[in-house]
Design a protein around this motif. Structure first.
Motif, PDB file in Angstrom:
ATOM      1  N   VAL A  48       0.833  -1.207   0.000  1.00 55.26           N
ATOM      2  CA  VAL A  48       0.000   0.000   0.000  1.00 55.26           C
ATOM      3  C   VAL A  48       0.861   1.249   0.000  1.00 55.26           C
ATOM      4  O   VAL A  48       0.608   2.207  -0.718  1.00 55.26           O
ATOM      5  CB  VAL A  48      -0.961  -0.005   1.207  1.00 55.26           C
ATOM      6  N   GLU A  49       1.922   1.232   0.804  1.00 50.33           N
ATOM      7  CA  GLU A  49       2.828   2.378   0.857  1.00 50.33           C
ATOM      8  C   GLU A  49       3.448   2.655  -0.512  1.00 50.33           C
ATOM      9  O   GLU A  49       3.488   3.807  -0.974  1.00 50.33           O
ATOM     10  CB  GLU A  49       3.929   2.113   1.880  1.00 50.33           C
ATOM     11  N   ASN A  50       3.890   1.588  -1.189  1.00 50.59           N
ATOM     12  CA  ASN A  50       4.488   1.752  -2.514  1.00 50.59           C
ATOM     13  C   ASN A  50       3.470   2.246  -3.526  1.00 50.59           C
ATOM     14  O   ASN A  50       3.771   3.106  -4.357  1.00 50.59           O
ATOM     15  CB  ASN A  50       5.087   0.423  -2.981  1.00 50.59           C
ATOM     16  N   GLU A  51       2.263   1.694  -3.465  1.00 46.22           N
ATOM     17  CA  GLU A  51       1.221   2.107  -4.395  1.00 46.22           C
ATOM     18  C   GLU A  51       0.856   3.573  -4.207  1.00 46.22           C
ATOM     19  O   GLU A  51       0.690   4.319  -5.171  1.00 46.22           O
ATOM     20  CB  GLU A  51      -0.023   1.229  -4.229  1.00 46.22           C
ATOM     21  N   VAL A  52       0.722   3.983  -2.941  1.00 44.34           N
ATOM     22  CA  VAL A  52       0.375   5.379  -2.663  1.00 44.34           C
ATOM     23  C   VAL A  52       1.484   6.305  -3.134  1.00 44.34           C
ATOM     24  O   VAL A  52       1.235   7.365  -3.717  1.00 44.34           O
ATOM     25  CB  VAL A  52       0.097   5.578  -1.158  1.00 44.34           C
ATOM     26  N   ARG A  53       2.746   5.905  -2.917  1.00 40.79           N
ATOM     27  CA  ARG A  53       3.868   6.721  -3.365  1.00 40.79           C
ATOM     28  C   ARG A  53       3.874   6.835  -4.895  1.00 40.79           C
ATOM     29  O   ARG A  53       4.049   7.923  -5.443  1.00 40.79           O
ATOM     30  CB  ARG A  53       5.190   6.122  -2.875  1.00 40.79           C
ATOM     31  N   ASN A  54       3.684   5.698  -5.569  1.00 38.58           N
ATOM     32  CA  ASN A  54       3.648   5.717  -7.038  1.00 38.58           C
ATOM     33  C   ASN A  54       2.483   6.550  -7.557  1.00 38.58           C
ATOM     34  O   ASN A  54       2.619   7.302  -8.526  1.00 38.58           O
ATOM     35  CB  ASN A  54       3.543   4.292  -7.580  1.00 38.58           C
ATOM     36  N   TRP A  55       1.354   6.409  -6.900  1.00 36.95           N
ATOM     37  CA  TRP A  55       0.167   7.178  -7.292  1.00 36.95           C
ATOM     38  C   TRP A  55       0.416   8.677  -7.125  1.00 36.95           C
ATOM     39  O   TRP A  55       0.075   9.484  -7.994  1.00 36.95           O
ATOM     40  CB  TRP A  55      -1.026   6.739  -6.465  1.00 36.95           C
ATOM     41  N   ALA A  56       1.031   9.045  -6.004  1.00 41.86           N
ATOM     42  CA  ALA A  56       1.309  10.466  -5.736  1.00 41.86           C
ATOM     43  C   ALA A  56       2.295  11.024  -6.761  1.00 41.86           C
ATOM     44  O   ALA A  56       2.128  12.145  -7.254  1.00 41.86           O
ATOM     45  CB  ALA A  56       1.862  10.633  -4.321  1.00 41.86           C
ATOM     46  N   GLU A  57       3.322  10.243  -7.105  1.00 44.67           N
ATOM     47  CA  GLU A  57       4.296  10.697  -8.095  1.00 44.67           C
ATOM     48  C   GLU A  57       3.641  10.875  -9.463  1.00 44.67           C
ATOM     49  O   GLU A  57       3.916  11.840 -10.178  1.00 44.67           O
ATOM     50  CB  GLU A  57       5.455   9.706  -8.186  1.00 44.67           C
ATOM     51  N   ALA A  58       2.762   9.920  -9.804  1.00 48.46           N
ATOM     52  CA  ALA A  58       2.068  10.020 -11.097  1.00 48.46           C
ATOM     53  C   ALA A  58       1.166  11.245 -11.143  1.00 48.46           C
ATOM     54  O   ALA A  58       1.098  11.959 -12.150  1.00 48.46           O
ATOM     55  CB  ALA A  58       1.255   8.752 -11.344  1.00 48.46           C
ATOM     56  N   LYS A  59       0.469  11.503 -10.033  1.00 43.20           N
ATOM     57  CA  LYS A  59      -0.420  12.669  -9.996  1.00 43.20           C
ATOM     58  C   LYS A  59       0.375  13.967 -10.044  1.00 43.20           C
ATOM     59  O   LYS A  59      -0.038  14.939 -10.678  1.00 43.20           O
ATOM     60  CB  LYS A  59      -1.284  12.638  -8.719  1.00 43.20           C
ATOM     61  N   PHE A  60       1.532  13.983  -9.382  1.00 44.44           N
ATOM     62  CA  PHE A  60       2.385  15.182  -9.421  1.00 44.44           C
ATOM     63  C   PHE A  60       2.844  15.452 -10.851  1.00 44.44           C
ATOM     64  O   PHE A  60       2.798  16.593 -11.331  1.00 44.44           O
ATOM     65  CB  PHE A  60       3.595  14.984  -8.502  1.00 44.44           C
ATOM     66  N   THR A  61       3.262  14.388 -11.559  1.00 48.55           N
ATOM     67  CA  THR A  61       3.675  14.535 -12.958  1.00 48.55           C
ATOM     68  C   THR A  61       2.514  15.021 -13.814  1.00 48.55           C
ATOM     69  O   THR A  61       2.678  15.893 -14.678  1.00 48.55           O
ATOM     70  CB  THR A  61       4.193  13.191 -13.502  1.00 48.55           C
ATOM     71  N   LEU A  66      -0.279  19.337 -16.821  1.00 48.78           N
ATOM     72  CA  LEU A  66      -1.463  20.189 -17.005  1.00 48.78           C
ATOM     73  C   LEU A  66      -1.097  21.668 -16.888  1.00 48.78           C
ATOM     74  O   LEU A  66      -1.626  22.509 -17.626  1.00 48.78           O
ATOM     75  CB  LEU A  66      -2.537  19.831 -15.971  1.00 48.78           C
ATOM     76  N   ARG A  67      -0.190  21.981 -15.967  1.00 47.10           N
ATOM     77  CA  ARG A  67       0.264  23.368 -15.834  1.00 47.10           C
ATOM     78  C   ARG A  67       0.993  23.825 -17.096  1.00 47.10           C
ATOM     79  O   ARG A  67       0.787  24.955 -17.566  1.00 47.10           O
ATOM     80  CB  ARG A  67       1.181  23.498 -14.614  1.00 47.10           C
ATOM     81  N   GLU A  68       1.848  22.946 -17.628  1.00 47.44           N
ATOM     82  CA  GLU A  68       2.567  23.285 -18.860  1.00 47.44           C
ATOM     83  C   GLU A  68       1.590  23.477 -20.024  1.00 47.44           C
ATOM     84  O   GLU A  68       1.744  24.395 -20.835  1.00 47.44           O
ATOM     85  CB  GLU A  68       3.570  22.184 -19.196  1.00 47.44           C
ATOM     86  N   MET A  69       0.587  22.605 -20.094  1.00 42.56           N
ATOM     87  CA  MET A  69      -0.408  22.722 -21.158  1.00 42.56           C
ATOM     88  C   MET A  69      -1.213  24.009 -21.027  1.00 42.56           C
ATOM     89  O   MET A  69      -1.542  24.659 -22.026  1.00 42.56           O
ATOM     90  CB  MET A  69      -1.346  21.513 -21.129  1.00 42.56           C
ATOM     91  N   GLU A  70      -1.537  24.388 -19.795  1.00 43.39           N
ATOM     92  CA  GLU A  70      -2.276  25.627 -19.578  1.00 43.39           C
ATOM     93  C   GLU A  70      -1.440  26.836 -19.991  1.00 43.39           C
ATOM     94  O   GLU A  70      -1.950  27.765 -20.629  1.00 43.39           O
ATOM     95  CB  GLU A  70      -2.656  25.738 -18.094  1.00 43.39           C
ATOM     96  N   GLN A  71      -0.156  26.809 -19.640  1.00 39.13           N
ATOM     97  CA  GLN A  71       0.729  27.892 -20.047  1.00 39.13           C
ATOM     98  C   GLN A  71       0.859  27.942 -21.558  1.00 39.13           C
ATOM     99  O   GLN A  71       0.840  29.021 -22.171  1.00 39.13           O
ATOM    100  CB  GLN A  71       2.111  27.702 -19.411  1.00 39.13           C
ATOM    101  N   TYR A  72       0.957  26.767 -22.187  1.00 41.06           N
ATOM    102  CA  TYR A  72       1.051  26.693 -23.646  1.00 41.06           C
ATOM    103  C   TYR A  72      -0.223  27.227 -24.289  1.00 41.06           C
ATOM    104  O   TYR A  72      -0.172  27.937 -25.293  1.00 41.06           O
ATOM    105  CB  TYR A  72       1.301  25.252 -24.067  1.00 41.06           C
TER     106      TYR A  72
END
Length: 270
Positions: A48-61, A66-72
């Motif tokens: 669970v710890e690994n999954e949550v960490r991977n999920w958080a990293e994916a969401k951060f990316t 999305l921020r880059e796309m909005e700026q673009y």
């Protein structure tokens, strides 16, 4: 007591953690519902710890993208507005002047009309390029794949641009190398469009008395086509954004040359 304690941990903790893990797994697969995939693990807490960490990293990316796309998007809208505004204002100014001066000198009237027509053509070219790149990005353009000699196509493109290049005092060369012909399968008209755009850009930014060279390299299943010149070149900081819509390395010179700022973006999609 020990057995009851272990049983309580199994029922009230591990099973709950497994349920959380399965929910995370289903959310990643975009599945919903009460049924969960079978899951076997001797250490669900670490999983669970690994999954949550991977999920958080994916969401951060994802958020950063999305921020880059909005700026673009903001830059793109600003660039479109600016590119459209210039010819529209020119046309409006020339027509207003003509409408307010009925007794204008015929030569001056003709000059103003020619400039208005030129601005209309630039506007038409810009809208046409926007429409083309929109169709390319959406996949609406169907490629007509045929077999043709790309070496012959390069010679034909250079012949058609020879007068344009000579006016800029730039020499065009096709370096055939060891090849007499190079047969490829592609959309001939689209590849011709790419070559024309790259060569015209090369000539526009080339040095007076310089040269533009088209070379070919056999890459087994593919043919590498290189358009190179000895002009002013492109600074390293611009390379990453070179194929973005409306991105200009030299804004003042680009507009002076009359480009829409979409040529390389269209080439990229082709």
């Amino acid at each position: 007591t020990f057995i009851l304690f272990i049983y309580a941990i199994e029922v009230f903790i591990y099973r709950k953690i497994k349920l959380v893990y399965k929910n995370i797994h289903n959310l990643k697969l975009k599945k919903v519902g009460p049924r969960f995939p079978e899951f076997q693990s001797s250490d669900p807490i670490t999983d669970v710890e690994n999954e949550v960490r991977n999920w958080a990293e994916a969401k951060f990316t994802e958020i950063e993208q999305l921020r880059e796309m909005e700026q673009y998007r903001k830059e793109f809208l600003g660039n479109v507005s600016h590119e459209l505004k210039t010819p529209i204002f020119n046309i409006q100014g020339y027509l207003d002047t003509l409408a307010e001066n009925d007794d204008m000198n015929p030569d001056l009237r003709r000059k103003f009309l020619d400039r208005a027509i030129s601005s209309c053509e630039r506007l038409e070219h810009l809208v046409s390029d926007l429409d083309e790149i929109s169709q390319l990005e959406s996949g609406a353009v169907l490629l007509k794949i045929v077999k043709f000699d790309i070496l012959q196509l390069a010679h034909e493109v250079c012949d058609s641009l020879e007068k344009f290049a000579s006016e800029k005092k730039v020499n065009l060369f096709v370096k055939d190398g060891p090849f007499n012909e190079l047969w490829v399968e592609a959309d001939r008209n689209k590849i011709e469009q790419v070559l024309i755009n790259l060569i015209v850009n090369s000539v526009n930014y080339g040095n007076e008395g310089g040269e533009t060279r088209i070379r070919f390299y056999d890459m087994n299943d593919n043919i590498l086509v290189e358009v190179a010149d000895n002009g002013i070149g492109i600074a390293k900081e611009h390379l990453a954004r070179l194929f973005e819509r409306f991105y200009r390395v030299d804004k003042s010179r680009s507009r002076h040359e009359g480009g829409s700022g979409l040529g390389l973006a269209i080439c990229k999609h082709i």
